[in-house]
Design a protein around this motif. Structure first.
Motif, PDB file in Angstrom:
ATOM      1  N   GLU A 211       0.803  -1.224   0.000  1.00 48.53           N
ATOM      2  CA  GLU A 211       0.000   0.000   0.000  1.00 48.53           C
ATOM      3  C   GLU A 211       0.837   1.276   0.000  1.00 48.53           C
ATOM      4  O   GLU A 211       0.288   2.373   0.132  1.00 48.53           O
ATOM      5  N   VAL A 212       2.152   1.156  -0.144  1.00 46.22           N
ATOM      6  CA  VAL A 212       3.029   2.327  -0.047  1.00 46.22           C
ATOM      7  C   VAL A 212       2.757   3.327  -1.169  1.00 46.22           C
ATOM      8  O   VAL A 212       2.798   4.537  -0.967  1.00 46.22           O
ATOM      9  N   VAL A 213       2.461   2.828  -2.358  1.00 40.98           N
ATOM     10  CA  VAL A 213       2.214   3.700  -3.504  1.00 40.98           C
ATOM     11  C   VAL A 213       0.761   4.169  -3.461  1.00 40.98           C
ATOM     12  O   VAL A 213      -0.160   3.361  -3.298  1.00 40.98           O
ATOM     13  N   ASP A 214       0.559   5.469  -3.610  1.00 45.09           N
ATOM     14  CA  ASP A 214      -0.799   6.022  -3.582  1.00 45.09           C
ATOM     15  C   ASP A 214      -1.682   5.350  -4.625  1.00 45.09           C
ATOM     16  O   ASP A 214      -1.253   5.079  -5.753  1.00 45.09           O
ATOM     17  N   ASP A 215      -2.934   5.093  -4.249  1.00 41.86           N
ATOM     18  CA  ASP A 215      -3.958   4.542  -5.137  1.00 41.86           C
ATOM     19  C   ASP A 215      -3.691   3.092  -5.541  1.00 41.86           C
ATOM     20  O   ASP A 215      -4.315   2.592  -6.478  1.00 41.86           O
ATOM     21  N   VAL A 216      -2.783   2.428  -4.871  1.00 41.94           N
ATOM     22  CA  VAL A 216      -2.501   1.014  -5.151  1.00 41.94           C
ATOM     23  C   VAL A 216      -2.645   0.237  -3.848  1.00 41.94           C
ATOM     24  O   VAL A 216      -2.122   0.653  -2.814  1.00 41.94           O
ATOM     25  N   ARG A 217      -3.335  -0.898  -3.903  1.00 45.66           N
ATOM     26  CA  ARG A 217      -3.457  -1.752  -2.725  1.00 45.66           C
ATOM     27  C   ARG A 217      -3.366  -3.203  -3.181  1.00 45.66           C
ATOM     28  O   ARG A 217      -4.284  -3.725  -3.810  1.00 45.66           O
ATOM     29  N   ALA A 218      -2.256  -3.828  -2.895  1.00 44.99           N
ATOM     30  CA  ALA A 218      -2.045  -5.231  -3.234  1.00 44.99           C
ATOM     31  C   ALA A 218      -2.006  -6.053  -1.956  1.00 44.99           C
ATOM     32  O   ALA A 218      -1.397  -5.635  -0.967  1.00 44.99           O
ATOM     33  N   THR A 219      -2.649  -7.217  -1.971  1.00 46.08           N
ATOM     34  CA  THR A 219      -2.736  -8.035  -0.759  1.00 46.08           C
ATOM     35  C   THR A 219      -2.167  -9.437  -0.939  1.00 46.08           C
ATOM     36  O   THR A 219      -2.051 -10.172   0.034  1.00 46.08           O
ATOM     37  N   ARG A 220      -1.832  -9.823  -2.152  1.00 42.75           N
ATOM     38  CA  ARG A 220      -1.345 -11.188  -2.369  1.00 42.75           C
ATOM     39  C   ARG A 220       0.129 -11.178  -2.764  1.00 42.75           C
ATOM     40  O   ARG A 220       0.620 -10.228  -3.380  1.00 42.75           O
ATOM     41  N   HIS A 221       0.823 -12.248  -2.399  1.00 44.01           N
ATOM     42  CA  HIS A 221       2.214 -12.439  -2.796  1.00 44.01           C
ATOM     43  C   HIS A 221       2.292 -13.326  -4.033  1.00 44.01           C
ATOM     44  O   HIS A 221       1.461 -14.220  -4.232  1.00 44.01           O
ATOM     45  N   ASP A 222       3.290 -13.085  -4.867  1.00 42.71           N
ATOM     46  CA  ASP A 222       3.638 -14.059  -5.898  1.00 42.71           C
ATOM     47  C   ASP A 222       4.278 -15.273  -5.240  1.00 42.71           C
ATOM     48  O   ASP A 222       4.747 -15.201  -4.097  1.00 42.71           O
ATOM     49  N   GLU A 223       4.310 -16.382  -5.958  1.00 39.45           N
ATOM     50  CA  GLU A 223       5.004 -17.542  -5.426  1.00 39.45           C
ATOM     51  C   GLU A 223       6.478 -17.187  -5.213  1.00 39.45           C
ATOM     52  O   GLU A 223       7.015 -16.299  -5.891  1.00 39.45           O
ATOM     53  N   PRO A 224       7.152 -17.825  -4.242  1.00 40.97           N
ATOM     54  CA  PRO A 224       8.512 -17.387  -3.857  1.00 40.97           C
ATOM     55  C   PRO A 224       9.491 -17.247  -5.021  1.00 40.97           C
ATOM     56  O   PRO A 224      10.258 -16.286  -5.059  1.00 40.97           O
ATOM     57  N   ALA A 225       9.479 -18.189  -5.971  1.00 40.41           N
ATOM     58  CA  ALA A 225      10.446 -18.113  -7.073  1.00 40.41           C
ATOM     59  C   ALA A 225      10.216 -16.857  -7.916  1.00 40.41           C
ATOM     60  O   ALA A 225      11.171 -16.216  -8.376  1.00 40.41           O
TER      61      ALA A 225
END
Length: 745
Positions: free
Chosen positions: A273-287
């Motif tokens: 959420e650090v970037v304004d107007d962006v909210r991501a809650t999921r991670h990509d797979e580790p690789a």
């Protein structure tokens, strides 16, 4: 007799606390009166009245918010000092209050006069005879805990007629035995001396707080933010304080701490959420996450931002008077490189028409064309729909999501990623970008690891023009534009930058200098790209950085260290190390420490201060056919067993691949259904956890910074095997429980 003594002391403290709350209510009424007076100033009919209104209402609103936040546990400490220092007791609380005579009634915990409450020890009492912690529920004092710091001074005080009885088992141990809920609480009443030094460290430069699990790094850092706001409020409220944590789960866990200390002027943001107007809650797979976080992605984003937009026109041809004017791929490529060298891509939009018209005018050779003149040529070209369509198509306004979506094309990625990403790496990441639809709001299609890449692109592209949404209504205004004052300022900055200091273009939609203070928790997990993202927001800021390298989920520490050093730009460093584990019982931490040593983690192993007599337990599951059914049965039994023995929260920690499966199990356990006594059904805590949920399902990374009364770890070997840093993740998991730890596998 002992019970009578406690009752008497509690009653005496209650009398004082009642007096403080009466003064608090009076202060609240005064603030409300100030607000009403401020509103009345707005009716004076001139600008001065409006300014006075805004200033008075703003200050009153701040004070009301501060007073409202302070109600719970308002008074928590008392100091009885040597008569030569101060014959009157000093009371310490969440905020400062004065009585009707303007004498100090309650000392703010951040004030210099309160420092001795945290710093005095039996070895160095600093004039303190007795330190008392008041335990309260609402406005009611329910107990007191005393520490005797100077026995000789106590004897002298008693001879002088001062009665200072010592009661309770000690405030710290009482706090540590308290049941946990779903929120972190302030430790303002039980801050220890080594923690207090970090909290009150100098406000300039970088304060680095390190230490093993359970040493209180997070809550110490949050108290430091509150202390900085108190010590230099004008600076930090004007510039803002940014607190960055690893996940939304973590940010919801800590969100009450600063308001409970009377501070609300702080931005709490997870890495998604650090970037304004962006909210991501999921991670990509580790690789995939390891690829997207690497420092080389900065170069990939730079190359991508400089590419011609896919599908844009590659040539333009127009007949004017007696000449055929042509812009072919070679000439357009040369023009694009020239424009890109002059600054941010979107900032060149006002120059596009001029650059294209210049290139076309230079091809005018006919006498009739030259006689018409340049002004006539420009007017006619700008009235032609085919020219306007070409200009907007060849150099369109670009947002970061659109440019990131270009990388979902395998051929495009292969071209810009040559020498940066291997064919295998390209195949891994291209799939994650194929589904990005820039026409839709950024949401589930963007991962937490994509957010720094979007920020990098925003920085490289520059701000979108204000008329981007209605460009077809006014295409001439968009591409022709006028002189951009900001562009003139940028050129001046570039021309007259101080010697030895490289010029940097301003960031996109982000202040160039950013916040006044930046606090990073779980800093050991930040990728190089995340350090670049956070660093842009703290170029002139002071910093607090909290972390433990042994708990790192980033596999290339040296690369992250280089990115961190670049973000901090050689600021002065103040280092503090916390050495005592207050979270885990000695039995649980001995188990976790033994694991760390066994798998070769270079872990900082703090001393655990309390014992419960409860050893960690392992439940073995039969690996024969039907193992999943046996696993569910064993997990259910383990969860019910620990939930029946602790009053607070229970965490079920699972491998990423099993989270949905275990959530489904939990939903079907009637003993833990929402209407079961003392229990709440769990939800997927990465989406929307309830503050009342007692039992939750988490992955290993979700547990970062959290703590629970009991932890049940499902298939710990799978957690260890799911990423290159799985051993560090499992070590983190094993250090989350305060009372009971069970592993099932």
């Amino acid at each position: 007799m002992a019970e009578e003594l406690v009752e008497r002391e509690v009653a005496a403290e209650q009398t004082f606390v009642d007096r403080v709350y009466q003064q608090l209510e009076k202060a609240g009424r005064n603030a409300e009166e100030l607000a009403r007076e401020g509103h009345s100033r707005g009716r004076l009919g001139h600008e001065g009245g409006l300014v006075e209104r805004d200033a008075m209402v703003f200050q009153a609103a701040k004070r009301i918010a501060q007073l409202d936040a302070a109600h719970e546990g308002l008074v928590f400490g008392r100091l009885d000092l040597d008569a030569a220092v101060d014959p009157e007791p000093r009371y310490v609380g969440r905020i400062g209050l004065r009585d009707e005579d303007r004498d100090s009634l309650l000392i703010d915990w951040r004030a210099p006069a309160a420092a001795v409450f945290y710093q005095a020890t039996a070895a160095e009492p600093q004039g303190v005879i007795r330190r008392r912690v008041l335990r309260s529920t609402g406005r009611t004092v329910v107990g007191v805990e005393d520490e005797l710091l100077d026995a000789e001074a106590l004897s002298a005080a008693e001879q002088e007629g001062r009665e200072l009885p010592i009661v309770g088992e000690g405030a710290l141990m009482a706090q540590l035995s308290r049941a946990r809920d779903r929120s972190m609480h302030s430790i303002v009443a039980t801050i220890q001396a080594e923690q207090d030094k970090a909290i009150r460290a100098p406000g300039k430069g970088v304060v680095s707080i390190s230490g093993g699990p359970g040493t209180g790094k997070t809550v110490v850092a949050l108290h430091r933010a509150a202390y900085l706001l108190y010590s230099d409020r004008a600076r930090y409220e004007r510039g803002g304080v940014l607190v960055v944590g690893p996940s939304g789960v973590f940010m919801r866990y800590i969100e009450r701490v600063l308001p409970s200390l009377g501070e609300t002027a702080v931005a709490l943001r997870s890495l998604g959420e650090v970037v304004d107007d962006v909210r991501a809650t999921r991670h990509d797979e580790p690789a995939v996450a390891d690829i997207k976080g690497a420092a080389r992605m900065a170069e990939l984003m730079r190359r991508t931002a400089r590419q011609q937009a896919p599908g844009s026109p590659r040539e333009f041809r127009v007949f004017w008077r007696d000449d055929v004017l042509r812009l072919d791929r070679g000439r357009l490529g040369q023009l694009r490189r020239q424009l890109m060298s002059q600054g941010l891509r979107n900032r060149q939009l006002p120059r596009i028409s001029r650059a294209l018209l210049d290139a076309l005018w230079r091809q005018v050779r006919s006498e009739r064309g030259r006689e018409e003149g340049r002004e006539k040529f420009d007017d006619e070209m700008l009235s032609r729909e085919d020219f306007l369509d070409f200009a907007l198509g060849w150099w369109p306004p670009l947002d970061a999501a659109t440019v990131l979506s270009w990388l979902g094309d395998a051929e495009f990625l292969a071209r810009v990623g040559e020498g940066l990403l291997s064919a295998e790496e390209q195949a891994r990441v291209v799939k994650t970008w194929e589904g990005i639809d820039p026409a839709r709001p950024i949401g589930p299609q963007i991962s937490i690891e994509d957010v720094p890449l979007l920020d990098e692109l925003r920085y490289l592209l520059g701000d979108l023009p204000a008329k981007a949404d209605d460009e077809r209504d006014d295409p001439v205004g968009l591409i022709e534009g006028a002189v951009d004052i900001q562009e003139l300022m940028t050129a001046a900055d570039r021309e007259f930058a101080p010697a030895g200091r490289s010029w940097r273009p301003p960031t996109s939609s982000i202040e160039d200098d950013g916040y006044a203070h930046v606090l990073i928790d779980e800093a050991q997990d930040l990728t190089p790209m995340q350090w670049r993202m956070v660093g842009r927001r703290g170029r002139t800021a002071s910093w607090t950085i909290v972390g433990d390298p042994a708990q790192s989920s980033w596999p290339v520490p040296a690369e992250a260290a280089a990115a961190r050093a670049e973000a901090l730009e050689r600021k002065q460093l103040h280092e503090f190390h916390l050495s005592t584990n207050y979270r885990n019982s000695a039995e649980i931490y001995a188990h976790a420490a033994a694991y760390a040593r066994r798998v070769g983690l270079d872990a900082d192993l703090p001393d655990a201060v309390r014992r419960t007599g409860e050893e960690p337990r392992h439940v073995e599951v039969d690996e024969a056919d039907g193992a999943d059914g046996a696993l569910e049965a064993a997990t259910r039994a383990a969860v019910l067993e620990v939930a029946g023995r602790v009053a607070g929260t229970v965490g079920i920690v699972v491998p990423v691949a099993r989270r949905s499966e275990v959530n489904a199990w939990l939903a079907g356990w009637p003993e833990l259904a929402a209407d079961a006594p003392g229990a709440r059904a769990a939800v997927d805590s990465t989406v929307q956890p309830s503050g009342e949920d007692r039992v939750v399902v988490l992955t290993g990374l979700d547990t970062k910074g959290l703590e629970f009364d009991a932890i049940v770890v499902v298939r710990p070997q799978e957690i260890e095997d799911e990423s290159a840093t799985g051993r560090a993740t499992l070590y983190v998991v094993l250090t989350r429980a305060t009372q009971l730890l069970t592993t099932v596998g």
